[in-house]
Design a protein around this motif. Structure first.
Motif, short mmCIF file in Angstrom:
data_model
loop_
_atom_site.label_atom_id
_atom_site.label_comp_id
_atom_site.label_asym_id
_atom_site.label_seq_id
_atom_site.Cartn_x
_atom_site.Cartn_y
_atom_site.Cartn_z
N PHE A 1 0.80 -1.21 0.00
CA PHE A 1 0.00 0.00 0.00
C PHE A 1 0.84 1.27 0.00
O PHE A 1 0.33 2.35 -0.19
CB PHE A 1 -0.94 0.01 1.22
N ASP A 2 2.12 1.13 0.13
CA ASP A 2 2.95 2.32 0.14
C ASP A 2 3.36 2.74 -1.25
O ASP A 2 3.83 3.84 -1.47
CB ASP A 2 4.20 2.09 0.99
N ALA A 3 3.21 1.81 -2.17
CA ALA A 3 3.63 2.11 -3.53
C ALA A 3 2.42 2.11 -4.44
O ALA A 3 1.64 1.17 -4.45
CB ALA A 3 4.63 1.08 -4.00
N ALA A 4 2.24 3.12 -5.17
CA ALA A 4 1.21 3.12 -6.20
C ALA A 4 1.91 2.74 -7.50
O ALA A 4 2.52 3.58 -8.14
CB ALA A 4 0.59 4.50 -6.32
N ALA A 5 1.83 1.46 -7.83
CA ALA A 5 2.45 0.95 -9.05
C ALA A 5 3.93 1.30 -9.13
O ALA A 5 4.44 1.61 -10.18
CB ALA A 5 1.73 1.48 -10.28
N GLY A 6 4.61 1.24 -8.01
CA GLY A 6 6.05 1.44 -8.05
C GLY A 6 6.49 2.84 -7.69
O GLY A 6 7.69 3.11 -7.63
N PHE A 7 5.55 3.73 -7.48
CA PHE A 7 5.94 5.08 -7.09
C PHE A 7 5.52 5.32 -5.66
O PHE A 7 4.50 4.82 -5.22
CB PHE A 7 5.25 6.11 -7.99
N ASP A 8 6.30 6.08 -4.99
CA ASP A 8 5.95 6.39 -3.61
C ASP A 8 4.62 7.12 -3.56
O ASP A 8 4.37 8.01 -4.35
CB ASP A 8 7.05 7.27 -2.99
N TYR A 9 3.81 6.65 -2.61
CA TYR A 9 2.46 7.19 -2.57
C TYR A 9 2.42 8.68 -2.32
O TYR A 9 1.65 9.42 -2.90
CB TYR A 9 1.65 6.46 -1.48
N GLU A 10 3.34 9.09 -1.49
CA GLU A 10 3.31 10.50 -1.11
C GLU A 10 4.07 11.39 -2.08
O GLU A 10 3.63 12.45 -2.47
CB GLU A 10 3.91 10.66 0.30
N THR A 11 5.24 10.92 -2.47
CA THR A 11 6.14 11.84 -3.18
C THR A 11 6.25 11.57 -4.67
O THR A 11 6.90 12.30 -5.40
CB THR A 11 7.55 11.74 -2.60
N ASP A 12 5.63 10.51 -5.15
CA ASP A 12 5.71 10.13 -6.56
C ASP A 12 7.11 9.80 -7.02
O ASP A 12 7.41 9.82 -8.19
CB ASP A 12 5.15 11.26 -7.46
N VAL A 13 7.96 9.50 -6.08
CA VAL A 13 9.32 9.13 -6.44
C VAL A 13 9.35 7.65 -6.79
O VAL A 13 8.75 6.84 -6.09
CB VAL A 13 10.25 9.41 -5.23
N PRO A 14 10.00 7.29 -7.86
CA PRO A 14 10.05 5.86 -8.20
C PRO A 14 10.80 5.07 -7.13
O PRO A 14 11.84 5.50 -6.65
CB PRO A 14 10.79 5.83 -9.55
N LEU A 15 10.25 3.93 -6.80
CA LEU A 15 10.79 3.19 -5.67
C LEU A 15 11.80 2.14 -6.08
O LEU A 15 12.59 1.69 -5.27
CB LEU A 15 9.66 2.52 -4.89
#
Lengths: 118, 751, 149
Positions: free
Chosen positions: B125-139
């Motif tokens: 739940f912390d990643a929205a399709a590989g991006f950080d949920y809050e900052t949109d930084v690729p994980l």
């Protein structure tokens, strides 16, 4: 696992349902079954005793709303009595007092039924 | 910095759509492509670098850096668009090709994309399709590469869809259709750019953004109805395209539903994180693709039933048109009219045809049927009142259509005779109707508007062809005539003497001007011996080539008989007998024949019906020699010789003899007055002192002056002046018609 | 005074609502909120999770719901994430009780409760993950009632 139970008591023509525990989406079905039972037995005068009701959510309220019309059509009512303050707040929040007869004590509710019958 | 660069990027995009001007056009196409490709690669790599940087630091970028990145991405995909656009500009593919290549591309690209998307999924739940949920930084690193790669694939595919569909939309290029296409692209671009620098965490579309969607969608709908390529497909082709476009529609619709979210259906999340404007552009492109596929499908299905009819109609019209060319190549009139009637039947536009032409003799009242095809002329005459139809069409100069021919009273045919519908088309050229083309069909109501138009076009061509053939014939005839005349003229010029004889003591001047190409006048001289000169002047009643031939005969007779029978009476009698045989009835030749005897100094002369010769002496006494005599050819018996008189004249020095034809005295002035005999004598008297040449010219000048100087003669004009000098006065050398010069310095003693 | 985050993940079944309530109550009490406020959190979280289970996951029990409690010096936030159908806010209208009884429908009350009880409610969707954030700000001790709005 939420613990919830409905106790049946009848006082003359009135059916009293004593709720105990937490009434949420999960346990609402039990309440529904209880009221349905009253319907089946054609008991349209129902008092809900909330003395031991610790919690209620919209699911529980929903059950009441689902049956109130029908019960009233049959000449009865669902009166709610002895709610704990925190539970009453929830009722109040949604404007239930307008729609439902909420009493301080069970006796009050019973009396109201008697008066209505007379 | 930012507005300028945005403007520059848009300008690059726009310039790609407008005719190329400016610095790009100066380079070769190849160079341009290489330049664009390199630019694209550079921008793309910069994008990857940006994402890698963010990934490694795991911190969101600053505003400035993000701005630069977004501009770089816009520039990158603008160059990609330009590259792809020029690729597809070169080939104008047929619709079937467009659909299946796009479909294959799509399946391939989307298949690859889906496959890659599965790699390295970041759960939780912390990643929205590989991006950080809050900052949109690729994980993850995988996320970075997936994002860049998938975005490129998606963008490439939807660009291709747009570009290929452009060929279909602009199948029939008009100014407005091109403008609508570019406007659509422009508005899609605008709608996309409205989200510039907005992060994908935007959960709502602002009102302003929504507004820009409206014109984009409006133009998408407009362009979805550009389906003119459909009518040109055959039945089989239509079926094929139905299948292909359904599949493509399914593909596009699926891509709309798969991936993305409520805000950006159809485009993968990766694209949204990559570049929000790009994702909006893609979304609108997909929607357009879907719209177009739907309208194309519906249109194809509805066009299916009429395909064969359309095809047949097109074939018929094409056949008619090709036959018009054939018609124009045929010059032979007979061939031409049979081609004219055969063509409509062979093209399938009619069952039978016949051509009626105005009879040149009787005018347009009774047209003649000059050719029929698939129907016997006798049958036509029996069944159709051609003349009546001809009349009607002659008045209106419009085609006449009978949907139920047997119902018309001018048609004797009954239903079943083979004449159900009849179309009469006039052949009109230069406002003149040359004829009428009748075409018939067995079934009634069988000629449609298209048929009438095709046949009218054909009839116009046929009229031109007929006209040409006629003009050609006339030209040929005219040429033949003028050639005949040229021959006759040449003959005649040989008849007249080339040189005038030169005798001591005699000066001669002569000329003859024919009124038309060939005249009927003749004069000639012949030296009988060294002291006698015979002369003749003749005039045939009539003109033209026959007159010239009579003159030729006359010349032959003159040169032969004058030596054998120099006496005027004998000569003319012989001449009469010789010519009477060949002269037609009512043709006669007037002649004056004479012999000048220089030793005896005397003139013998006979006049056979010719204008009387004029003579004058130095004293000015002038008279006409009106001896009697019939013209040659009038009497073939002994009467001629009996009635012919011969004049014998003693010659005095200075005597002048003038021979002429009636063209001289009968010429009329503009006022209508004849020159007449008196004026001739007056002029002669005035100039009698002059030498033959000068005298001759002076007489002509006087005549011309009288005629108003127009030099237009109604009749042939011949003038011969003979001057008997006797005593030679010393005078200046005078002109001669011939080559011989007189020797003016001789002085002769008076007789 | 720094932020503290506590998370819990439950399967998407109503039998776990009790656990969630307990979880929230514990931390809310730890964060020294008043009793009333604690009750409010309790019911708000209950309603939110119920909605998710019933609407986002359509009652399917093999999904997960992620609950996070974020305690800041000035506020208490409950963040709930799911991977189901996103909540369509445009379709939400404030329920009319009378209408609802007549139509025998009970839906929509939950959202109403949440909105009434919480100071701030935010919805987000990133990719497949939907999120609802319910925040209550700490009130100065002078104000008695914890309920705002």
């Amino acid at each position: 696992m939420s613990n919830f139970s409905v106790g049946f008591r009848s006082t003359g023509a009135v059916q009293v349902l004593a709720l105990q525990g937490e009434l949420d989406a999960h346990t609402a079905s039990e309440l529904e079954a209880a009221i349905q039972k009253c319907q089946d037995e054609q008991q349209y005068q129902i008092v809900i005793n909330g003395e031991n009701l610790q919690y209620i959510s919209s699911a529980g309220l929903g059950v009441f709303m689902a049956y109130i019309e029908e019960v009233r059509e049959q000449g009865g009512d669902i009166k709610i009595a002895a709610l704990q303050p925190k539970v009453f707040n929830v009722f109040d929040l949604l404007g239930f007092p307008m729609l439902f007869d909420i009493t301080e004590t069970e006796d009050e509710a019973l009396t109201k039924f008697e008066n209505a019958a007379a | 910095m930012s507005p300028g660069m945005v403007a520059a990027c848009m300008a690059i995009d726009l310039r790609a759509k407008l005719p190329k001007k400016g610095p790009f056009s100066s380079l070769g196409t190849r160079t341009k492509h290489i330049f664009l490709f390199v630019a694209f690669v550079v921008f793309y790599v910069l994008g990857i670098g940006y994402h890698l940087t963010i990934f490694s630091t795991q911190t969101p970028p600053s505003f400035g850096v993000a701005l630069v990145y977004n501009l770089v991405i816009l520039a990158c995909y603008s160059t990609l668009w330009l590259l792809l656009s020029s690729q597809f500009k070169q080939r104008q593919a047929p619709p079937i090709r467009i659909f299946w290549t796009t479909l294959l591309f799509g399946i391939g690209l989307i298949g690859v994309a889906l496959g890659i998307a599965q790699i390295g999924r970041v759960p939780g739940f912390d990643a929205a399709a590989g991006f950080d949920y809050e900052t949109d930084v690729p994980l993850t690193l995988a996320t970075v590469f997936k994002m860049n790669f998938l975005s490129l694939l998606e963008a490439a595919f939807f660009f291709i869809v747009l570009l290929r569909f452009r060929d279909l939309v602009l199948f029939k290029r008009t100014r407005s259709s091109q403008r609508n296409w570019y406007l659509m692209l422009g508005f899609i671009l605008l709608a996309a750019l409205m989200t510039f620098m907005k992060p994908p965490r935007q959960d709502e579309i602002s009102f302003l953004q929504a507004i820009t969607f409206v014109p984009a969608v409006a133009f998408m709908v407009i362009n979805s109805f550009r389906l003119s390529w459909i009518v040109h497909l055959s039945f089989k082709e239509k079926m094929a395209v139905i299948g292909l476009s359904s599949l493509l529609l399914a593909l596009l619709a699926t891509s709309l539903g798969v991936g993305g979210d409520s805000l950006r259906p159809g485009v993968s999340l990766y694209l949204a994180y990559y570049s929000f404007p790009l994702s909006i552009f893609m979304m609108l492109s997909v929607i357009f693709g879907i719209l177009y596929c739907i309208t194309a499908l519906l249109s194809l299905i509805f066009h299916l039933p009429t395909t064969s009819d359309f095809q047949r109609k097109t074939d018929e019209i094409t056949a008619m048109h090709s036959l018009t060319h054939l018609v124009n190549q045929v010059f032979d009139p007979e061939n031409l009219v049979s081609t004219i009637t055969a063509s409509p039947v062979e093209a399938g536009s009619a069952d039978a045809a016949w051509l009626a032409v105005a009879d040149p003799e009787t005018g347009s009242l009774r047209p003649r049927i000059v050719a029929t095809h698939n129907i016997a002329p006798a049958l036509v005459a029996e069944l159709i009142d051609t003349a009546a139809f001809y009349q009607e069409v002659l008045l209106s100069h419009e085609p006449l259509l009978l949907d139920q021919a047997p119902a018309d009273h001018r048609v004797e045919a009954r239903p079943g005779d083979g004449i159900g519908s009849l179309l009469v088309t006039p052949l009109v050229t230069r406002d003149e109707m040359l004829g009428a083309l009748f075409v018939s069909r067995e079934v009634a109501h069988s000629f449609e508007k298209d048929d009438i138009e095709a046949i009218s076009v054909f009839a116009a061509q046929a009229a031109l062809a007929l006209d040409n053939a006629r003009l050609f014939e006339e030209k040929v005839e005219k040429e033949r005539l003028s050639r005949e005349l040229a021959i006759a003229r040449e003959v005649q010029s040989k008849l007249l003497p080339q040189h005038l004889p030169s005798y001591e003591g005699v000066s001669i001047s002569a000329s003859s001007v024919p009124a038309q190409e060939v005249g009927g006048d003749y004069y000639d001289f012949t030296e009988l011996d060294d002291r006698r000169l015979a002369f003749i002047i003749a005039d045939v009643s009539g003109k033209g080539t026959s007159a010239a031939f009579y003159m030729a005969e006359m010349q032959g007779v003159f040169h032969a008989v004058s030596h054998l029978a120099p006496d005027p009476l004998d000569f003319l009698t012989h001449a009469n007998r010789a010519l009477a045989r060949s002269l037609e009835k009512n043709v006669f030749i007037s002649v004056i024949y004479g012999v000048l005897d220089l030793e005896k100094e005397e003139l013998l002369l006979a006049r056979a019906g010719h204008c009387p010769a004029a003579t004058i002496n130095l004293n000015g006494e002038a008279r006409y020699l009106r001896s009697q005599g019939l013209g040659l050819g009038l009497d073939r018996g002994p009467l001629f010789r009996k009635t012919l008189a011969v004049e014998r004249i003693r010659l005095q020095p200075g005597d002048v003899l003038v021979l002429y034809t009636d063209g001289v005295v009968e010429s009329r002035s503009p006022k209508g007055e004849e020159y007449g005999y008196d004026r001739l004598l007056d002029a002669l008297a005035e100039h009698r002192h002059e030498d033959a040449d000068d005298l001759h010219d002076a007489l002509l000048a006087d005549l011309n002056g009288f005629l108003g100087g127009t030099n237009q003669y109604d009749d042939d004009l011949t003038l011969v002046v003979i001057k008997w000098r006797g005593i030679e006065l010393i005078s200046a050398p005078s002109r001669r018609n011939g080559e011989q010069e007189n020797a003016p310095s001789n002085v002769h003693p008076l007789e | 005074m720094a932020r503290s985050v506590h998370t819990k993940t439950i399967p998407s079944s109503t039998r776990y609502l009790d656990d969630v309530r307990q979880f929230v109550v514990t931390h809310a009490q730890e964060a020294a909120f008043s009793e009333d406020t604690v009750e409010q959190f309790k019911i708000a979280v209950d309603e939110a999770c119920t909605n998710i289970i019933e609407h986002a996951y359509k009652g399917q029990e093999h999904h997960e719901v992620d609950i996070a409690i974020i305690i800041d010096p000035d506020r208490f936030t409950v963040r709930i994430r799911d991977e189901g159908e996103p909540f369509d806010r445009s379709k939400y209208k404030e329920p009319n009780l009378l209408e609802l009884t007549q139509k025998r429908r009970a839906g929509g009350l939950g959202v109403h409760i949440i909105n009434r009880l919480m100071d701030r409610v935010e919805y987000r969707t990133r990719g497949p993950v939907n999120e609802i954030r319910m925040t209550k700000f700490r009130t100065p001790p002078s104000t008695t009632n914890g309920t705002k709005k």
